[in-house]
Design a protein around this motif. Structure first.
Motif, PDB file in Angstrom:
ATOM      1  N   ILE A   9      33.728  54.063   8.918  1.00 12.46           N
ATOM      2  CA  ILE A   9      33.508  53.052   9.951  1.00 12.46           C
ATOM      3  C   ILE A   9      32.921  51.784   9.331  1.00 12.46           C
ATOM      4  CG2 ILE A   9      32.197  52.479  12.030  1.00 12.46           C
ATOM      5  CD1 ILE A   9      32.161  55.427  12.734  1.00 12.46           C
ATOM      6  N   ASP A  10      33.485  50.650   9.691  1.00 14.05           N
ATOM      7  CA  ASP A  10      32.933  49.364   9.268  1.00 14.05           C
ATOM      8  C   ASP A  10      31.805  48.979  10.208  1.00 14.05           C
ATOM      9  OD1 ASP A  10      34.706  48.950   7.147  1.00 14.05           O
ATOM     10  OD2 ASP A  10      36.214  48.083   8.480  1.00 14.05           O
ATOM     11  N   ARG A  11      30.675  48.605   9.621  1.00 18.55           N
ATOM     12  CA  ARG A  11      29.521  48.148  10.403  1.00 18.55           C
ATOM     13  C   ARG A  11      29.545  46.625  10.420  1.00 18.55           C
ATOM     14  NH1 ARG A  11      23.856  50.732   8.888  1.00 18.55           N
ATOM     15  NH2 ARG A  11      24.630  52.434  10.143  1.00 18.55           N
ATOM     16  N   THR A  12      29.382  46.037  11.615  1.00 22.62           N
ATOM     17  CA  THR A  12      29.397  44.589  11.794  1.00 22.62           C
ATOM     18  C   THR A  12      28.008  44.112  12.195  1.00 22.62           C
ATOM     19  OG1 THR A  12      31.704  44.649  12.520  1.00 22.62           O
ATOM     20  CG2 THR A  12      30.424  42.700  13.124  1.00 22.62           C
ATOM     21  N   GLU A  13      27.548  43.027  11.583  1.00 26.37           N
ATOM     22  CA  GLU A  13      26.280  42.435  11.994  1.00 26.37           C
ATOM     23  C   GLU A  13      26.574  41.520  13.178  1.00 26.37           C
ATOM     24  OE1 GLU A  13      22.196  40.695  10.065  1.00 26.37           O
ATOM     25  OE2 GLU A  13      24.052  40.456   8.936  1.00 26.37           O
ATOM     26  N   ALA A  14      26.328  42.034  14.385  1.00 27.81           N
ATOM     27  CA  ALA A  14      26.669  41.313  15.617  1.00 27.81           C
ATOM     28  C   ALA A  14      25.783  40.091  15.809  1.00 27.81           C
ATOM     29  CB  ALA A  14      26.556  42.244  16.813  1.00 27.81           C
ATOM     30  N   VAL A  15      24.497  40.238  15.580  1.00 25.91           N
ATOM     31  CA  VAL A  15      23.512  39.152  15.535  1.00 25.91           C
ATOM     32  C   VAL A  15      22.566  39.500  14.400  1.00 25.91           C
ATOM     33  CG1 VAL A  15      23.671  38.511  17.987  1.00 25.91           C
ATOM     34  CG2 VAL A  15      22.009  40.211  17.286  1.00 25.91           C
ATOM     35  N   ASP A  16      21.728  38.575  13.980  1.00 22.73           N
ATOM     36  CA  ASP A  16      20.850  38.813  12.834  1.00 22.73           C
ATOM     37  C   ASP A  16      20.078  40.124  12.984  1.00 22.73           C
ATOM     38  OD1 ASP A  16      21.613  36.463  11.640  1.00 22.73           O
ATOM     39  OD2 ASP A  16      19.849  35.333  12.282  1.00 22.73           O
ATOM     40  N   PRO A  38      13.884  46.140  11.769  1.00 26.69           N
ATOM     41  CA  PRO A  38      12.590  45.722  12.320  1.00 26.69           C
ATOM     42  C   PRO A  38      12.575  44.207  12.568  1.00 26.69           C
ATOM     43  CG  PRO A  38      12.242  47.261  10.526  1.00 26.69           C
ATOM     44  CD  PRO A  38      13.717  46.927  10.538  1.00 26.69           C
ATOM     45  N   GLY A  39      12.097  43.807  13.737  1.00 27.27           N
ATOM     46  CA  GLY A  39      12.023  42.398  14.102  1.00 27.27           C
ATOM     47  C   GLY A  39      13.289  41.831  14.719  1.00 27.27           C
ATOM     48  N   ALA A  40      14.377  42.585  14.728  1.00 20.16           N
ATOM     49  CA  ALA A  40      15.643  42.076  15.260  1.00 20.16           C
ATOM     50  C   ALA A  40      15.697  42.199  16.784  1.00 20.16           C
ATOM     51  CB  ALA A  40      16.821  42.814  14.645  1.00 20.16           C
ATOM     52  N   GLU A  41      16.468  41.295  17.396  1.00 23.30           N
ATOM     53  CA  GLU A  41      16.596  41.242  18.851  1.00 23.30           C
ATOM     54  C   GLU A  41      18.063  41.190  19.262  1.00 23.30           C
ATOM     55  OE1 GLU A  41      14.339  38.104  20.661  1.00 23.30           O
ATOM     56  OE2 GLU A  41      12.711  38.318  19.203  1.00 23.30           O
ATOM     57  N   VAL A  42      18.370  41.897  20.327  1.00 23.83           N
ATOM     58  CA  VAL A  42      19.673  41.792  20.986  1.00 23.83           C
ATOM     59  C   VAL A  42      19.462  40.862  22.174  1.00 23.83           C
ATOM     60  CG1 VAL A  42      21.488  43.033  22.227  1.00 23.83           C
ATOM     61  CG2 VAL A  42      20.277  44.154  20.321  1.00 23.83           C
ATOM     62  N   PRO A  43      20.108  39.692  22.186  1.00 24.21           N
ATOM     63  CA  PRO A  43      19.887  38.750  23.295  1.00 24.21           C
ATOM     64  C   PRO A  43      20.362  39.333  24.627  1.00 24.21           C
ATOM     65  CG  PRO A  43      21.387  37.818  21.634  1.00 24.21           C
ATOM     66  CD  PRO A  43      21.068  39.205  21.218  1.00 24.21           C
ATOM     67  N   GLU A  44      19.813  38.789  25.714  1.00 23.75           N
ATOM     68  CA  GLU A  44      20.237  39.264  27.026  1.00 23.75           C
ATOM     69  C   GLU A  44      21.738  39.057  27.196  1.00 23.75           C
ATOM     70  OE1 GLU A  44      19.500  37.437  31.167  1.00 23.75           O
ATOM     71  OE2 GLU A  44      17.993  39.058  30.961  1.00 23.75           O
ATOM     72  N   THR A  59      11.851  53.226  17.768  1.00 20.14           N
ATOM     73  CA  THR A  59      11.620  52.943  19.183  1.00 20.14           C
ATOM     74  C   THR A  59      12.271  51.611  19.518  1.00 20.14           C
ATOM     75  OG1 THR A  59       9.520  54.145  19.200  1.00 20.14           O
ATOM     76  CG2 THR A  59       9.868  52.542  20.968  1.00 20.14           C
ATOM     77  N   LEU A  60      13.124  51.621  20.530  1.00 24.73           N
ATOM     78  CA  LEU A  60      13.818  50.417  20.980  1.00 24.73           C
ATOM     79  C   LEU A  60      13.228  49.991  22.311  1.00 24.73           C
ATOM     80  CD1 LEU A  60      16.139  48.441  20.393  1.00 24.73           C
ATOM     81  CD2 LEU A  60      17.654  49.991  21.647  1.00 24.73           C
ATOM     82  N   THR A  61      12.923  48.703  22.441  1.00 26.77           N
ATOM     83  CA  THR A  61      12.405  48.173  23.695  1.00 26.77           C
ATOM     84  C   THR A  61      13.521  47.417  24.404  1.00 26.77           C
ATOM     85  OG1 THR A  61      10.194  47.937  22.743  1.00 26.77           O
ATOM     86  CG2 THR A  61      10.659  46.712  24.765  1.00 26.77           C
ATOM     87  N   ASP A  90      10.376  46.048  17.593  1.00 27.97           N
ATOM     88  CA  ASP A  90       9.150  45.472  17.039  1.00 27.97           C
ATOM     89  C   ASP A  90       8.393  46.496  16.188  1.00 27.97           C
ATOM     90  OD1 ASP A  90       8.077  47.055  19.030  1.00 27.97           O
ATOM     91  OD2 ASP A  90       6.828  45.491  19.900  1.00 27.97           O
ATOM     92  N   GLY A  91       9.099  47.561  15.805  1.00 28.86           N
ATOM     93  CA  GLY A  91       8.496  48.574  14.952  1.00 28.86           C
ATOM     94  C   GLY A  91       8.663  48.254  13.477  1.00 28.86           C
ATOM     95  N   ASP A  92       8.197  49.188  12.640  1.00 26.67           N
ATOM     96  CA  ASP A  92       8.257  49.021  11.187  1.00 26.67           C
ATOM     97  C   ASP A  92       9.461  49.705  10.555  1.00 26.67           C
ATOM     98  OD1 ASP A  92       5.841  47.613  11.238  1.00 26.67           O
ATOM     99  OD2 ASP A  92       4.663  49.457  11.047  1.00 26.67           O
ATOM    100  N   VAL A  93      10.219  50.467  11.342  1.00 25.82           N
ATOM    101  CA  VAL A  93      11.394  51.174  10.819  1.00 25.82           C
ATOM    102  C   VAL A  93      12.625  50.735  11.608  1.00 25.82           C
ATOM    103  CG1 VAL A  93      10.044  53.185  10.095  1.00 25.82           C
ATOM    104  CG2 VAL A  93      11.111  53.171  12.350  1.00 25.82           C
ATOM    105  N   PRO A  94      13.806  50.832  11.005  1.00 24.48           N
ATOM    106  CA  PRO A  94      15.023  50.523  11.758  1.00 24.48           C
ATOM    107  C   PRO A  94      15.174  51.468  12.944  1.00 24.48           C
ATOM    108  CG  PRO A  94      15.486  50.665   9.412  1.00 24.48           C
ATOM    109  CD  PRO A  94      14.091  51.181   9.610  1.00 24.48           C
TER     110      PRO A  94
END
Length: 112
Positions: A9-16, A38-44, A59-61, A90-94
């Motif tokens: 499977i090819d993995r795509t970086e959808a957003v940073d 860690p630190g990445a966000e999926v926009p609304e 943990t995903l918020t 916002d955690g320390d692990v992916p």
């Protein structure tokens, strides 16, 4: 029966920092894998697909209607179709996990 080899499977970086890959798809559902640094966000965003998933690491918020929902490793969730939602790590692990979409989401915007 369709089997999609995980290593093929090819993995795509959808957003940073948000990496997605398309898995198997049938007539009624499709599978997507996610890896969120860690630190990445999926926009609304929203989509007509119902989205059910499970977090396998981290943990995903999720943010829905301004309310934060923490989904820990081993937890599953469901988001109705057309429900605007965002997410962040916002955690320390992916954060890793899988989403199931119905109807199938075989041509998502992030693949473009």
């Amino acid at each position: 029966m369709e089997i999609v080899d995980h290593d093929a499977i090819d993995r795509t970086e959808a957003v940073d920092g948000v990496h997605l890959s398309q898995g198997a798809a049938g007539d009624d559902t499709s599978v997507q894998e996610f890896f969120i640094e860690p630190g990445a966000e999926v926009p609304e965003h929203s989509h007509h697909h119902e989205q059910a998933g499970v977090v396998t690491q981290g943990t995903l918020t999720f943010v829905i209607d301004g309310v934060e929902h923490l989904v820990h490793a081993g937890d599953s969730y469901n988001i109705p179709g057309d429900e605007p939602h965002a997410a962040y790590n916002d955690g320390d692990v992916p954060v890793e996990g899988y989403d199931i979409f119905s109807p199938p989401r075989t041509n998502p915007d992030w693949q473009d």
